[in-house]
Design an enzyme around this catalytic site. Structure first.
Site, PDB file in Angstrom:
ATOM      1  N   ILE A  90       0.822  -1.204   0.000  1.00 50.55           N
ATOM      2  CA  ILE A  90       0.000   0.000   0.000  1.00 50.55           C
ATOM      3  C   ILE A  90       0.853   1.251   0.000  1.00 50.55           C
ATOM      4  CG2 ILE A  90      -1.630   1.336   1.358  1.00 50.55           C
ATOM      5  CD1 ILE A  90      -2.724  -1.274   2.351  1.00 50.55           C
ATOM      6  N   CYS A  91       0.390   2.221  -0.761  1.00 45.82           N
ATOM      7  CA  CYS A  91       1.096   3.478  -0.857  1.00 45.82           C
ATOM      8  C   CYS A  91       0.583   4.475   0.169  1.00 45.82           C
ATOM      9  CB  CYS A  91       0.939   4.054  -2.253  1.00 45.82           C
ATOM     10  SG  CYS A  91       1.701   5.647  -2.445  1.00 45.82           S
ATOM     11  N   LEU A  92       0.999   4.308   1.390  1.00 47.71           N
ATOM     12  CA  LEU A  92       0.761   5.341   2.411  1.00 47.71           C
ATOM     13  C   LEU A  92       2.131   5.908   2.726  1.00 47.71           C
ATOM     14  CD1 LEU A  92      -1.467   3.595   5.059  1.00 47.71           C
ATOM     15  CD2 LEU A  92      -2.147   4.813   3.028  1.00 47.71           C
ATOM     16  N   ILE A 127      -0.798   4.764  -6.050  1.00 44.51           N
ATOM     17  CA  ILE A 127      -0.420   3.362  -6.248  1.00 44.51           C
ATOM     18  C   ILE A 127      -1.108   2.487  -5.205  1.00 44.51           C
ATOM     19  CG2 ILE A 127       1.498   1.730  -6.249  1.00 44.51           C
ATOM     20  CD1 ILE A 127       3.275   4.148  -6.930  1.00 44.51           C
TER      21      ILE A 127
END
Lengths: 321, 266
Positions: A90-92, A127
């Site tokens: 995950i895109c964090l 993303i």
């Protein structure tokens, strides 16, 4: 497990502590290392109330780098949820795609709370993000309770404590605050990626528009995908990742150059951002060019197939006549 | 400039296969970092100040003049790795080194450092996440108490795990102090950010470089006076210095060149 790891390793020491800290499920989250690997955890989080994820319980993996907590964990959702792609890191800003904003004093618990807080925010083509409709998300939330994880043998119905009747999540404030911090990053990333002609860089908060360390994403994307899909039901029809991605190498290169020179503290990043924005033009053009090329080729192909069919039919007609 | 040209020529490749490209960049970046790491120890041995002269061209009159000026006050330099953490590492090493010969300050500093964790916890930092960093820091102070050779201290500071944990703790102390005194520091923060946001973006993450505001906060948090000599391309032929906090008697001497801090010795 105690015998298997070098207790002097800072990561092991820290992860042992976190495992003890998170041993008992709360009503909002639970995470524990896999039995045979302290560096891979499975977690369950409850969807935030007053959102499309209300009533959902979502399961996923956390992969810890050997340098943890100096480097951030990666988070991979295994339950279809309509907000994050299944089986993808995950895109964090808190997880692997933006290691430069990770803080060593954060923990797995911080990451879980951030995930919960981040779920109701917009994906906006980042993303690993999905923007499903509220209906789809609500139906996935209902289904999520049926999920059972083969790897850690937890069932979503029993993974967490039942929600308390007053539904006043104690860490709600914390979650929102974290989510704000994170979504702020997502926004500015978005801004620099869509790369308009603006000459003003987004309010420069150094470092976030450039992502020097996507390193994590290269770690083992294939393996992750494969593992993810073997554990979870196949992901729902995936939406396109949006146009954002191709710019990041440029940003990274700019950042890299800066790092090498070690320019004075307050300056480097706004500069990098400006160059990034300035550089967005040619790429847009070359993308348009690619699209036109694809279109022409497709048309040519269609023409050939058509001709072929036509010829075949003619031939048939001839034959019959 | 050259870099921009290079970028535009590579621009066309990006659309073609950006994934492979990403990986190439990541690999290249790792190589650069490794190169920096192998050519620069985290904290170097003490060297004669004359090494600086060789770093700049003989006809680079601005720097050569300033180095001469620096020679009037200092004789040695100890370099740190330019990885964005150099201020904290330089400060940490330099101060602990000075404690080897000053048991009175050592006791005072030990008391301040040991109490500091509680202050951070009271401010809302999570105890179990910061205690490893604090313990590492205290271990090093206790090591100094045993009066080891300088080599041992230098060894600890060149052990990446230990050294980085000290950096993390010094960053936490800086962040804690900035947030405690947020009313004062708010005026110095640009970009409409709150002190807390500033700390989360510019202080606590590793590799974020330090500016005046970080130095003043750490100096005050630990009550250790720091003098920084600023050497840049400015005209004038002399090196200007600044003492943090102003008017105090400095214990630590650092050399600042744009983007980097090293340790100076009289």
């Amino acid at each position: 497990m105690e015998n298997k790891y070098n207790l002097k390793s800072p990561a092991v020491k820290r992860l042992m502590k976190e495992a003890a800290e998170l041993r008992d499920p709360t009503e909002h989250y639970h995470a524990q290392p896999l039995e045979d690997n302290l560096f891979e955890w499975h977690f369950s989080v409850r969807g935030p109330p007053d959102s499309d994820f209300d009533g959902g319980v979502y399961h996923g993996r956390i992969v810890l780098p050997p340098e943890y907590p100096m480097k951030p964990p990666s988070i991979i959702l295994l339950t279809p949820n309509g907000r994050f792609e299944v089986g993808k890191k995950i895109c964090l800003s808190i997880s692997g795609h933006h290691p430069e904003t990770w803080q060593p004093s954060w923990s797995i618990r911080t990451a879980l709370i951030a995930i919960i807080g981040f779920m109701p925010t917009k994906g906006e083509g980042a993303i690993g993000s999905l923007d499903y409709t509220p209906e789809e998300r609500r139906s996935l939330a209902k289904k999520s309770q049926d999920f059972c994880c083969e790897a850690c043998e937890s069932s979503m119905r029993t993974a967490l404590l039942p929600p308390s009747p007053d539904r006043e999540p104690p860490q709600d404030h914390e979650a929102q605050e974290l989510a704000q911090q994170i979504s702020f990053k997502a926004d500015s990333r978005q801004a620099s990626e869509s790369g308009g002609a603006t000459s003003d860089p987004p309010t420069p908060s150094p470092g976030e528009s450039s992502s020097p360390g996507d390193r994590d994403s290269s770690e083992d994307p294939l393996e992750d995908q494969a593992e993810g899909s073997s554990l979870a039901p196949p992901p729902p029809a995936e939406r396109s990742e949006g146009p954002g991605r191709p710019l990041s190498p440029r940003q990274r290169r700019a950042h890299q150059a800066h790092q090498r020179r070690e320019t004075p503290p307050p300056l480097p990043h706004p500069d990098a951002a400006r160059r990034t924005l300035a550089g967005a033009g040619p790429r847009g053009r070359s993308q348009a060019g690619t699209a036109v090329l694809i279109l022409v080729l497709t048309l040519a192909l269609a023409a050939l197939i058509f001709r072929r069919l036509y010829l075949a039919q003619e031939y048939k007609f001839d034959y019959e006549l | 400039m050259a870099e921009e040209k290079q970028e535009s020529s590579q621009g066309e490749m990006e659309g073609v296969n950006c994934l492979a490209y990403d990986e190439a960049i990541i690999a290249q970046q790792d190589r650069i970092q490794q190169e920096i790491a192998t050519s620069n120890p985290l904290v170097s041995d003490r060297q004669a100040l004359t090494v600086l002269q060789n770093e700049y061209a003989q006809d680079d009159s601005i720097y050569q003049l300033k180095i001469k000026d620096l020679h009037k006050k200092y004789s040695y330099i100890r370099k740190t790795r330019p990885d964005g953490n150099c201020f904290y590492r330089a400060f940490g090493f330099s101060h602990l080194e000075s404690l080897l010969e000053d048991s009175k300050e050592l006791q005072r500093f030990k008391a301040v450092a040991s109490k500091s964790k509680l202050d951070l916890v009271n401010e809302g930092f999570t105890e179990f996440t910061i205690e490893d960093f604090h313990n590492t820091f205290m271990d090093l102070i206790e090591l100094c108490e045993k009066q080891p050779g300088l080599k041992e201290l230098l060894g600890s500071f060149n052990d990446q795990n230990v050294s980085d944990y000290v950096v993390v703790y010094l960053r936490l102390l800086t962040s804690g102090y900035l947030q405690r005194e947020h009313g004062f520091f708010q005026h110095f923060i640009e970009g409409g950010r709150s002190v807390k946001e500033f700390c989360q973006q510019e202080v606590e993450p590793m590799s974020k470089e330090s500016d005046h505001i970080h130095i003043i906060a750490l100096a005050q948090a630990l009550d250790v006076s720091i003098l920084v000599e600023y050497m840049d391309r400015g005209e004038g032929g002399t090196v200007n210095h600044h003492v943090f906090p102003e008017g105090s008697i400095p214990r630590i001497f650092l050399l600042y060149r744009p983007g980097h801090y090293d340790i100076l010795y009289k």
